[in-house]
Design a protein around this motif. Structure first.
Motif, PDB file in Angstrom:
ATOM      1  N   VAL A  52       0.849  -1.191   0.000  1.00 51.84           N
ATOM      2  CA  VAL A  52       0.000   0.000   0.000  1.00 51.84           C
ATOM      3  C   VAL A  52       0.888   1.246   0.000  1.00 51.84           C
ATOM      4  O   VAL A  52       0.678   2.197  -0.756  1.00 51.84           O
ATOM      5  N   GLN A  53       1.938   1.188   0.832  1.00 54.80           N
ATOM      6  CA  GLN A  53       2.871   2.321   0.922  1.00 54.80           C
ATOM      7  C   GLN A  53       3.600   2.549  -0.413  1.00 54.80           C
ATOM      8  O   GLN A  53       3.775   3.685  -0.844  1.00 54.80           O
ATOM      9  N   SER A  54       3.995   1.465  -1.074  1.00 57.75           N
ATOM     10  CA  SER A  54       4.701   1.632  -2.351  1.00 57.75           C
ATOM     11  C   SER A  54       3.757   2.233  -3.406  1.00 57.75           C
ATOM     12  O   SER A  54       4.168   3.030  -4.242  1.00 57.75           O
ATOM     13  N   GLY A  55       2.480   1.855  -3.334  1.00 59.89           N
ATOM     14  CA  GLY A  55       1.484   2.435  -4.239  1.00 59.89           C
ATOM     15  C   GLY A  55       1.326   3.924  -3.969  1.00 59.89           C
ATOM     16  O   GLY A  55       1.226   4.741  -4.888  1.00 59.89           O
ATOM     17  N   GLU A 186      16.952  -8.269  -4.327  1.00 58.49           N
ATOM     18  CA  GLU A 186      18.091  -8.932  -3.661  1.00 58.49           C
ATOM     19  C   GLU A 186      17.958  -8.756  -2.150  1.00 58.49           C
ATOM     20  O   GLU A 186      18.180  -9.691  -1.376  1.00 58.49           O
ATOM     21  N   LYS A 187      17.578  -7.546  -1.751  1.00 63.05           N
ATOM     22  CA  LYS A 187      17.414  -7.224  -0.338  1.00 63.05           C
ATOM     23  C   LYS A 187      16.325  -8.102   0.288  1.00 63.05           C
ATOM     24  O   LYS A 187      16.468  -8.593   1.405  1.00 63.05           O
ATOM     25  N   ASP A 209      10.221  -4.294   6.590  1.00 57.18           N
ATOM     26  CA  ASP A 209       9.867  -3.498   5.413  1.00 57.18           C
ATOM     27  C   ASP A 209      11.154  -3.145   4.662  1.00 57.18           C
ATOM     28  O   ASP A 209      12.015  -2.454   5.200  1.00 57.18           O
ATOM     29  N   THR A 210      11.276  -3.652   3.427  1.00 53.18           N
ATOM     30  CA  THR A 210      12.511  -3.417   2.666  1.00 53.18           C
ATOM     31  C   THR A 210      12.518  -2.064   1.942  1.00 53.18           C
ATOM     32  O   THR A 210      13.483  -1.713   1.276  1.00 53.18           O
ATOM     33  N   GLY A 211      11.415  -1.315   2.045  1.00 51.50           N
ATOM     34  CA  GLY A 211      11.406   0.065   1.552  1.00 51.50           C
ATOM     35  C   GLY A 211      11.251   0.219   0.049  1.00 51.50           C
ATOM     36  O   GLY A 211      11.086  -0.761  -0.680  1.00 51.50           O
ATOM     37  N   VAL A 212      11.286   1.460  -0.405  1.00 55.83           N
ATOM     38  CA  VAL A 212      11.167   1.746  -1.838  1.00 55.83           C
ATOM     39  C   VAL A 212      12.395   2.511  -2.314  1.00 55.83           C
ATOM     40  O   VAL A 212      12.898   3.383  -1.617  1.00 55.83           O
TER      41      VAL A 212
END
Length: 226
Positions: A52-55, A186-187, A209-212
């Motif tokens: 949702v956050q990446s969206g 990869e992360k 959370d691997t983040g954006v």
């Protein structure tokens, strides 16, 4: 199933894989998910992007490149999939925050590369007032960028999407895709295995959370070098 100490799995289908994951857990083998989660299962933790956050981040980028006004079409290769629904929810939230932006439609392109391109082409012909295409995944991103390139429409239509396929990287360099969000695969893979190792050592593990990672023409050279 052979003897294994732990299982890291990218759960593409929530329903089909939940019983399997639970079976592995019942056999005393720890399971973590990565990339796509399976919250219905008894998996121990998830390593990946908050979808949702990446969206939301993609929606904010779209708003930024359009200067807060315009008509946006959302594209996805599988509109019914949970990852797509989550990402679309975030994207729509961010776009809605800008009164000058309107989401015209969500285009479900299917997964066949030729059909993805044709679906985008037909939608753009049917609605020439679209000024932004927000792709929710890897594969309609380069298709939208290619449409912009072929129609020399970079000044009129802005594309924001996901992943770092070679073609997408080239289209960001040429200015036909404005921005793409990396999922750090990869992360994610590393983090999933790392979580299992921690668990096997007796440590408590939780979601990671691997983040954006946002790539535009300014910083895409980092990826191109690799």
């Amino acid at each position: 199933m052979g003897k294994m100490d732990g299982l890291a799995i990218s759960s593409v289908s929530t329903d089909a894989l939940a019983p399997l994951i639970d079976k592995v857990i019942a056999a005393g083998i720890p399971v973590v998910t990565f990339n796509t989660d399976n919250p219905e299962s008894k998996r121990l933790a998830f390593a990946g992007q908050d979808l949702v956050q990446s969206g939301r981040e993609a929606g904010k980028l779209m708003a930024k490149v359009l200067g807060g006004k315009g008509k946006v079409m959302i594209t996805t290769i599988d509109a019914a999939a949970q990852w797509s629904l989550d990402r679309e929810k975030g994207a729509r939230e961010a776009l809605k925050a800008e009164p000058g932006l309107e989401v015209v439609s969500t285009l479900n392109t299917g997964t066949d590369p030729q059909k993805i391109y044709s679906a985008i082409e037909n939608a753009m012909l049917a609605n020439p007032s679209i000024s932004g295409v927000l792709s929710l995944e890897c594969c309609s991103t380069p298709a939208a960028g290619t449409w912009v390139e072929r129609n020399k429409a970079a000044d009129k239509v802005k594309v924001v999407g996901f992943d770092l396929l070679d073609q997408t990287v080239q289209l960001v360099q040429s200015g036909d895709v404005q921005a793409t969000i990396d999922q750090a695969p990869e992360k994610q893979g590393f983090a999933a295995v790392d979580l299992l190792v921690q668990f096997l050592k007796g440590q408590t593990i939780e979601n990671l959370d691997t983040g954006v990672g946002v790539y535009t023409k300014e910083n895409i050279a980092e990826v191109a070098k690799k």
